[in-house]
Enzyme design. Structure first.
Site, PDB file in Angstrom:
ATOM      1  N   GLU A 157     -19.740  44.834 -13.172  1.00 22.37           N
ATOM      2  CA  GLU A 157     -20.215  44.899 -11.783  1.00 22.37           C
ATOM      3  C   GLU A 157     -19.075  45.259 -10.823  1.00 22.37           C
ATOM      4  O   GLU A 157     -19.270  46.002  -9.877  1.00 22.37           O
ATOM      5  CB  GLU A 157     -20.864  43.574 -11.357  1.00 22.37           C
ATOM      6  CG  GLU A 157     -22.264  43.380 -11.911  1.00 22.37           C
ATOM      7  CD  GLU A 157     -23.253  44.461 -11.470  1.00 22.37           C
ATOM      8  OE1 GLU A 157     -23.073  45.040 -10.388  1.00 22.37           O
ATOM      9  OE2 GLU A 157     -24.193  44.744 -12.239  1.00 22.37           O
ATOM     10  N   TYR A 210     -23.670  41.122  -2.788  1.00 18.36           N
ATOM     11  CA  TYR A 210     -24.369  41.920  -3.801  1.00 18.36           C
ATOM     12  C   TYR A 210     -23.910  41.521  -5.206  1.00 18.36           C
ATOM     13  O   TYR A 210     -24.716  41.255  -6.099  1.00 18.36           O
ATOM     14  CB  TYR A 210     -24.144  43.435  -3.582  1.00 18.36           C
ATOM     15  CG  TYR A 210     -24.453  44.174  -4.857  1.00 18.36           C
ATOM     16  CD1 TYR A 210     -25.763  44.383  -5.246  1.00 18.36           C
ATOM     17  CD2 TYR A 210     -23.428  44.552  -5.733  1.00 18.36           C
ATOM     18  CE1 TYR A 210     -26.070  44.968  -6.464  1.00 18.36           C
ATOM     19  CE2 TYR A 210     -23.720  45.144  -6.952  1.00 18.36           C
ATOM     20  CZ  TYR A 210     -25.039  45.349  -7.314  1.00 18.36           C
ATOM     21  OH  TYR A 210     -25.334  45.906  -8.525  1.00 18.36           O
ATOM     22  N   ASP A 249     -28.581  47.268  -4.717  1.00 17.96           N
ATOM     23  CA  ASP A 249     -27.590  48.349  -4.742  1.00 17.96           C
ATOM     24  C   ASP A 249     -28.248  49.640  -4.241  1.00 17.96           C
ATOM     25  O   ASP A 249     -29.404  49.616  -3.788  1.00 17.96           O
ATOM     26  CB  ASP A 249     -27.001  48.504  -6.157  1.00 17.96           C
ATOM     27  CG  ASP A 249     -27.999  49.095  -7.143  1.00 17.96           C
ATOM     28  OD1 ASP A 249     -29.205  49.171  -6.812  1.00 17.96           O
ATOM     29  OD2 ASP A 249     -27.574  49.491  -8.248  1.00 17.96           O
TER      30      ASP A 249
END
Ligand code: SF4
Length: 348
Positions: free
Chosen positions: A35, A118, A136
């Site tokens: 990520e 996020y 995203d």
């Protein structure tokens, strides 16, 4: 809606190096590493870097024990180097403060360096299967189209987030749903030519009905990027080695290695002048080549100047510099910009 997306994901998900095999729980270290790498960077670019990091540092504790220089050298070429510095700090925090175990909630993850809302939501849902909405660019596109949201980004972000949370509410497999949502945007609901015929949500999609999917999400026109200018110096020792030094501070490229440069400024005339310390001690000449590089907030044009066997140690900031051979650049964290410059100069 949820079952249709999950069913589609079960059949069509891509095999990705960081994705757990069917029936296996994902490794939080792999999820976190991927990520962070995937922020602003494509899956294709990240793949080899992810594999390299796992081979070098198979656990968060091993990564924590590496030096920052080693991590920056392995990250070189991936860009946005603050991510690498924070990655290292985060590995140390997880190792030293959490016994090597990642927190399993969004709130806990948000306490760690380099993890924003996020990323916390993505890790919490994918690694720990807890309900969390990770929005995203792919999810933004799917939601904008599915609900035919005409308001342009970034103003529409709040609406998109709420609608995404609405679609995910009460889902039985939160981690898979998060990945499926992103996967749909990455492989079917693509920026250009979305493959609506293959989409599990095609029967309910507002943009498909209206026929304006490709126009969404709308975005406000971006202002033109400013250009900054400067000089970069190829200083060779006459024996096949050239000089690099570590860039100070935590700002852009902080902690990375670079060829000596002047400041990067928007005033082209001022940038054309050679600063006194270089003029007096190094006495370089222009090579007649420039290196150009595009960064997020500005474009950069650096004129290349060269000198042989200069007294570089007398220039402020270059006292700690080191002489290296081109074949050893992989041992140093040199950003793509500097590799471009070295590519133009190597062999001089
Ligand atoms: S039907 Fe087309 S536009 Fe709508 S979500 Fe699916 S791929 Fe995107």
């Amino acid at each position: 809606m949820q079952d249709r997306l999950l069913g589609w994901f079960d059949r069509h998900q891509r095999v990705l190096p960081w994705r757990a095999r069917k029936g296996r729980r994902p490794d939080p270290y792999h999820v976190w590493l991927s990520e962070i790498m995937l922020q602003q960077t494509t899956v294709v670019t990240v793949g080899p870097y992810f594999e390299k990091f796992l081979k070098k540092w198979p656990s968060v504790q091993k990564l924590a024990a590496a030096s920052q220089d080693e991590v920056l050298a392995a990250w070189a070429g991936l860009g946005y180097y603050a991510r690498a510095r924070n990655l290292h700090k985060c590995a140390q925090a997880v190792t030293n403060d959490y016994g090597g175990v990642f927190p399993d909630t969004e709130e806990g993850l948000l306490e760690l360096p380099g993890i924003g809302p996020y990323t916390a939501a993505a890790i919490a849902s994918i690694a720990f299967d807890v309900p969390a909405t990770a929005v995203d660019g792919n999810v933004e596109r799917v939601v904008s189209r599915f609900f035919s949201i005409e308001e342009p980004l970034p103003a529409s972000k709040k609406t998109i987030r709420e609608k995404a949370a609405q679609l995910a509410k009460g889902v039985s497999r939160p981690g898979d749903f998060t990945q499926a949502f992103m996967e749909l945007g990455a492989t079917v609901c693509t920026p250009r030519k979305p493959k609506c015929g293959l989409c599990p949500w095609k029967d309910d999609c507002a943009a498909r009905r209206k026929g304006n999917a490709e126009e969404l999400p709308r975005k406000l026109a971006k202002a033109a990027k400013p250009v900054r200018y400067g000089k970069v110096f190829w200083l060779s020792d006459g024996k096949g080695r050239f000089l690099i030094h570590k860039r100070a501070g935590q700002g852009l490229y902080g902690g990375m290695y670079q060829l000596p440069t002047t400041e990067w400024i928007t005033d082209r005339k001022a940038a054309a002048k050679l600063p006194a310390p270089f003029q007096e001690t190094i006495k370089p000449c222009p090579l007649g080549e420039s290196v150009r590089h595009s960064l997020t907030h500005f474009d950069l044009v650096l004129e290349i100047w060269t000198a042989k066997a200069p007294r570089a140690g007398t220039v402020k900031g270059l006292e700690e510099a080191c002489w290296i051979h081109s074949e050893n650049i992989g041992d140093y964290g040199l950003p793509t910009l500097m590799r471009k410059a070295i590519g133009l100069c190597a062999g001089l």
